[in-house]
Scaffold this motif. Structure first.
Motif, short mmCIF file in Angstrom:
data_model
loop_
_atom_site.label_atom_id
_atom_site.label_comp_id
_atom_site.label_asym_id
_atom_site.label_seq_id
_atom_site.Cartn_x
_atom_site.Cartn_y
_atom_site.Cartn_z
N PHE A 238 0.83 -1.20 0.00
CA PHE A 238 0.00 0.00 0.00
C PHE A 238 0.87 1.26 0.00
N LEU A 242 1.12 4.33 -2.62
CA LEU A 242 0.84 5.70 -2.16
C LEU A 242 2.02 6.61 -2.46
N VAL A 245 1.87 7.53 -6.19
CA VAL A 245 0.85 8.54 -6.49
C VAL A 245 1.28 9.89 -5.94
N VAL A 249 1.90 13.42 -7.94
CA VAL A 249 1.28 14.70 -7.63
C VAL A 249 2.35 15.75 -7.42
N LYS A 252 3.62 17.01 -10.66
CA LYS A 252 2.65 17.90 -11.31
C LYS A 252 2.65 19.27 -10.64
N LYS C 22 -5.81 16.30 -14.91
CA LYS C 22 -5.05 15.13 -14.52
C LYS C 22 -4.45 15.33 -13.13
N ARG C 23 -4.00 16.56 -12.89
CA ARG C 23 -3.39 16.84 -11.60
C ARG C 23 -4.43 16.69 -10.48
N LEU C 26 -5.05 13.11 -9.75
CA LEU C 26 -3.96 12.52 -8.97
C LEU C 26 -4.03 12.95 -7.52
N LYS C 27 -4.34 14.23 -7.33
CA LYS C 27 -4.45 14.74 -5.96
C LYS C 27 -5.53 13.99 -5.20
N VAL C 29 -6.60 10.97 -5.79
CA VAL C 29 -6.14 9.62 -5.49
C VAL C 29 -5.21 9.64 -4.28
N ALA C 30 -4.29 10.60 -4.28
CA ALA C 30 -3.35 10.68 -3.16
C ALA C 30 -4.08 10.94 -1.85
N GLY C 33 -5.91 7.90 -0.81
CA GLY C 33 -4.94 6.93 -0.30
C GLY C 33 -4.53 7.26 1.11
N ALA C 34 -4.23 8.54 1.34
CA ALA C 34 -3.82 8.95 2.68
C ALA C 34 -4.94 8.69 3.68
N VAL C 36 -7.32 6.43 3.47
CA VAL C 36 -7.40 4.99 3.71
C VAL C 36 -6.29 4.56 4.67
#
Lengths: 258, 424, 190
Positions: A238, A242, A245, A249, A252, C22-23, C26-27, C29-30, C33-34, C36
């Motif tokens: 995991f 993470l 990703v 970010v 970007k 796209k950014r 991604l943000k 998703v991040a 993720g954090a 979770v």
């Protein structure tokens, strides 16, 4: 010493010449005992306890070791972790009696329950010393974690008995052991060929018995190990995702700065 | 300045709060738009990392305290009961024990980053000194925490370290008895260490707050060691550094998790799984790895009091470091000679760590003395002289010029020395 | 806290939107993720405060009923709680059975609260369902309330000979614990 090895590991790249110099010099007077490395079912990040070996190991502990060594942090219910059934555990426990206070207020004994700690062979350390010529058999609950070398050390000691070299003076009642620090151990050789009779037909050589009991004792010292490793694999997988990703970010976000 | 704050928050509830207690405005100012040098490398992650570890330590520590028994006949068993019976107790305990090691790794890197880039120099002297206080508090906390499992290393570590104070003439013995609450390390010692181990992290939070407050007054140093000259030299903290710190935190957590889940006893000593025995000292007694360099200094001095003083001195000297280093140039990037001495000092510290892990015999005695001497020589002699003798490289005009030139570093001849992103 | 450095020249995080979409994804998703990750670490922490394995393992107690005379009750401890075991007289059993369910706060027949064939034995958890006090009525000298069962001294709840609440603020009958008869005079609780 772990700390020493650790520092050597971390420090080595930076150290270069100086370290080389230091390690080239002979170590102190004490000789280093090299424990043969064994393959264990439970080593490595995916290792699990070989259930059959651990169950046989319990038999060895139960029939041999437990005559002198306590395992006082363990409970009979812990045997569920090596896949003994509830009935088997109840029967194993019921065959032991543990101290209790009777209805009349006097100390007495009752059959053990799965929720009881493993019965200790002696009521306290003094009683153990009195019965064993002054030697105190260590508690085996966390023995795997409490010895440098862990399972390899226990295996080494159990299989390392032999005749002392001709020039070695042995203390009274002491036994020669290749892998015990100082080579003199109070414990007489505990395992012999066919010391126990395995129900599954495995041939009970000294090596086999030692290997099995080490597996059992490693389980008793680390009952959480399998859960820990399973969880660790997931957690790290995991976190790697993470990290990927998050790094994307970051790229970007920073794209307009560079 | 009495009076309500004029909040610019649109949400009426948040605005109501912010008008009366402008915490949201403050957070925005200090962590949102806070102007931060644009050229940080990943070494600037380690402050945030330390903060994360502290939070993990406090959370896991409070939960552990709910199951732990600070009583000498029960402490060892209660720790093992946590490992065996408490739901995820092994995770809390291994996470906490290894978290201490992680904390020191992170903080030591943070400190050496400060040393390399001259983060202790004016106007950040007080910021640096607060940092040294933080390190001292961490050491005290870690030491007392290590005593709590009441294994052999706990007990004998406590005995040896508290006995250090007996080196002081006249009052030494009384201090030691007072520390112990008896005539040896015993139940009262364990009890008070538990109380203090619970207390100190909160003191730590207070000092860390001051450390961060001071940082936000002076602003951060940066790899070039020159002050930002305008908006072109800075970026708002969010999102640029929140995301960069997040990357660092993720990578750090991978390392931390690998240790906790797959090598939880890597930093530990097997002897600490043997219950404390006041009648038998283990054959090899060593402190936790993060104390090894200090332990080596202690043993390198053949005199008891001298050793103790040198050991404490090795930390005290850090308090006056801002005045010992006389060079006006901060970053080692522009101090070619200092750079060499920086690496030598790091080497000395690592050698001291190795010395601390070995018995004081043969080569280790010599190595210990040489590195101890070098450690003090570096701070007390080399740095003051170097500031006068060294010819620093020319500094870039500004951070943005150095960055945009892709490493040219302004009027720097042969500009390769000033690549802001070179060290990661 | 004041700041010596200048305010930033550009507003936070805005730039030409060439791939803003796209950014933002991604943000998201991040951030997810954090979230979770934090959730996954919070659960073990919460769960660590639940009963541990050694607490759960203290399963059962065996009680010998032979020494308890008719009309008397004993208290035994099960999982740290008092268990009331009452040897009821035929009159008490009858009184308990004759109550109309419509008169009860928490309607339950007596038969549901004892084991068939062992009606003389009532086994309940001796904790008032109001706020957790231990009702009086086990000792011969204790007040048993109007209904002959138990009387809670804290707020005056009264229980009948089946342990059902008949009066006072308690909302529920005295709770039952799992138990079984291992012989005519022995039970195993848990």
């Amino acid at each position: 010493m772990r700390a020493a090895r650790l520092l050597t590991l971390f420090g080595a790249p930076a150290l270069g010449l100086l370290a080389g110099l230091a390690f080239a010099t002979p170590a102190g007077a004490e000789e280093e005992i090299v424990l043969p490395k064994q393959n264990w079912s439970f080593s490595g990040p995916f290792g699990t306890f070989d259930r059959a070996a651990a169950q046989r190991g319990f038999q060895v502990y139960n029939e041999v070791c437990s005559n002198c060594h306590s395992l006082k942090l363990g409970y009979y219910r812990n045997l569920a972790g090596i896949d003994l059934s509830e009935e088997q555990i109840k029967a194993i426990a019921a065959a032991k009696s543990v101290p209790t206070i009777g209805d009349d207020g006097q100390p007495t004994e009752r059959p053990a329950l799965p929720s009881d700690h493993f019965r200790s062979p002696y009521p306290n350390d003094k009683a153990a010393r009195a019965a064993l010529n002054g030697a105190l058999p260590p508690d085996l609950s966390v023995i795997e974690k409490a010895r440098v070398g862990g399972p390899d050390y226990i295996f080494g000691v159990l299989t390392g008995y032999g005749e002392p070299p001709a020039d070695m003076k042995m203390g009274d009642g002491m036994n020669y052991n290749k892998y015990f620090p100082g080579h003199q151990i109070a414990m007489p050789q505990p395992l012999q060929d066919d010391q126990v009779t395995y129900a599954d037909g495995t041939k009970a050589t000294i090596e086999q018995e030692a290997r099995d009991v080490v597996t059992f004792l490693t389980y008793m010292a680390n009952p959480e190990m399998e859960q820990r490793k399973r969880m660790g694999v997931k957690v790290i997988a995991f976190l790697v995702l993470l990290t990927g990703v998050t790094y994307a970010v970051k790229r970007k976000v920073w794209a307009d700065v560079h | 300045m009495a009076g309500l704050h004029k909040s610019e928050i649109e949400n009426p509830v948040l605005n109501w709060i912010d008008t009366r207690l402008p915490v949201i405005t403050m957070m925005q100012k200090e962590y949102g738009v806070f102007p931060t040098p644009r050229n940080f490398n990943y070494l600037w992650n380690f402050g945030a990392l330390a903060m994360v570890v502290l939070m993990i330590m406090i959370a896991s520590g409070i939960l552990l305290a709910m199951h732990y028994t600070p009583e000498k006949t029960m402490a060892f068993d209660s720790v093992e009961a946590i490992m065996r019976d408490v739901n995820f107790g092994w995770l809390l305990r291994y996470g906490h024990a290894n978290g201490a090691s992680m904390f020191f790794i992170v903080v030591y890197i943070h400190i050496f980053r400060g040393l390399y880039y001259g983060s202790y120099k004016a106007p950040r002297e007080l910021l640096w000194m607060l940092g040294v206080v933080i390190m001292l508090l961490m050491m005290a906390t870690a030491f007392m925490g290590y005593v709590l499992p009441w294994g052999q290393m706990s007990f004998w570590g406590a005995t040896v370290i508290t006995n250090l104070f007996s080196a002081f003439p006249l009052v030494g013995e009384h201090i030691v008895t007072w520390l112990w609450g008896g005539f040896s390390v015993d139940n009262p010692t364990l009890n008070r260490f538990f109380a203090l181990h619970y207390l100190l992290p909160f003191v730590l939070i207070g000092v860390i707050f001051l450390h961060v407050a001071a940082l936000h007054i002076t602003g951060s140093n940066n790899p070039l060691g020159i002050d930002p000259k305008g908006p072109q030299d800075t970026l708002p903290f969010h999102p640029y550094y929140t995301i960069k710190d997040s990357v660092g935190i993720c990578v750090f957590l991978i390392v931390y998790a690998a240790v906790v889940f797959f090598a939880p006893n890597l930093f530990g000593e097997p002897d600490n799984y043997i219950p404390a025995n006041p009648l038998a000292t283990p054959a090899e007694i060593v402190p936790e790895w993060y104390f090894l360099p200090f332990y080596a200094i202690l043993r390198s001095v053949p005199d008891k009091l001298g050793g103790v003083l040198m050991m404490f001195g090795s930390i005290i000297v850090l308090f006056v470091l801002p005045w010992l280093d006389t060079s006006p140039v901060r970053s080692a990037r522009f101090r070619p000679v200092y750079r060499v001495f920086f690496w030598l000092q790091l080497l000395a510290c690592i050698v001291l760590g190795m010395v601390g892990a070995h018995r004081p015999e043969g080569i280790w005695v010599i190595l210990g003395r040489v590195s101890t001497a070098w450690y003090f020589l570096h701070f007390l002699v080399i740095l003051p002289l170097l500031g006068k003798l060294e010819r620093p490289l020319p500094l870039p005009e500004s951070i943005s010029r150095a960055v945009l030139r892709g490493g040219g570093g302004g009027p720097l001849p042969g500009g390769a020395t000033a690549k802001p992103m070179e060290k990661v | 806290m004041s700041v010596t450095a200048h305010a930033p020249g550009h507003a936070s995080g805005h730039e030409p939107g060439h791939d803003a979409g796209k950014r933002d994804f991604l943000k998201l998703v991040a951030a997810a993720g954090a979230a979770v990750g934090v959730g996954a670490i919070v659960w073990p922490m919460i769960d660590s405060m639940n009963p541990s394995a050694d607490v759960l393992a203290l399963g059962s107690v065996e009680v010998d009923l032979a020494p308890v005379p008719v009309g008397q009750a004993i208290t035994v401890v099960w999982r740290g709680k008092p268990m009331f075991i009452r040897h009821r007289s035929p009159e008490e059993i009858k009184a308990a059975q004759d109550v109309k369910l419509s008169q009860l706060t928490d309607p339950q027949t007596d038969a549901e609260r004892v084991k068939a064939g062992h009606e003389q034995w009532l086994v309940v958890i001796g904790i008032c369902t109001h706020l957790g006090c231990i009702p009086l009525g086990n000792k011969p000298t204790d007040p048993r309330g109007e209904y002959g069962g138990w009387f809670c001294p804290c707020h005056g709840s009264q229980y009948d000979t089946s342990g059902r609440v008949r009066h006072g603020p308690a909302p529920l009958n005295l709770a039952l614990a799992p138990y079984e008869f291992t012989s005519d005079t022995k039970i195993k609780i848990g």
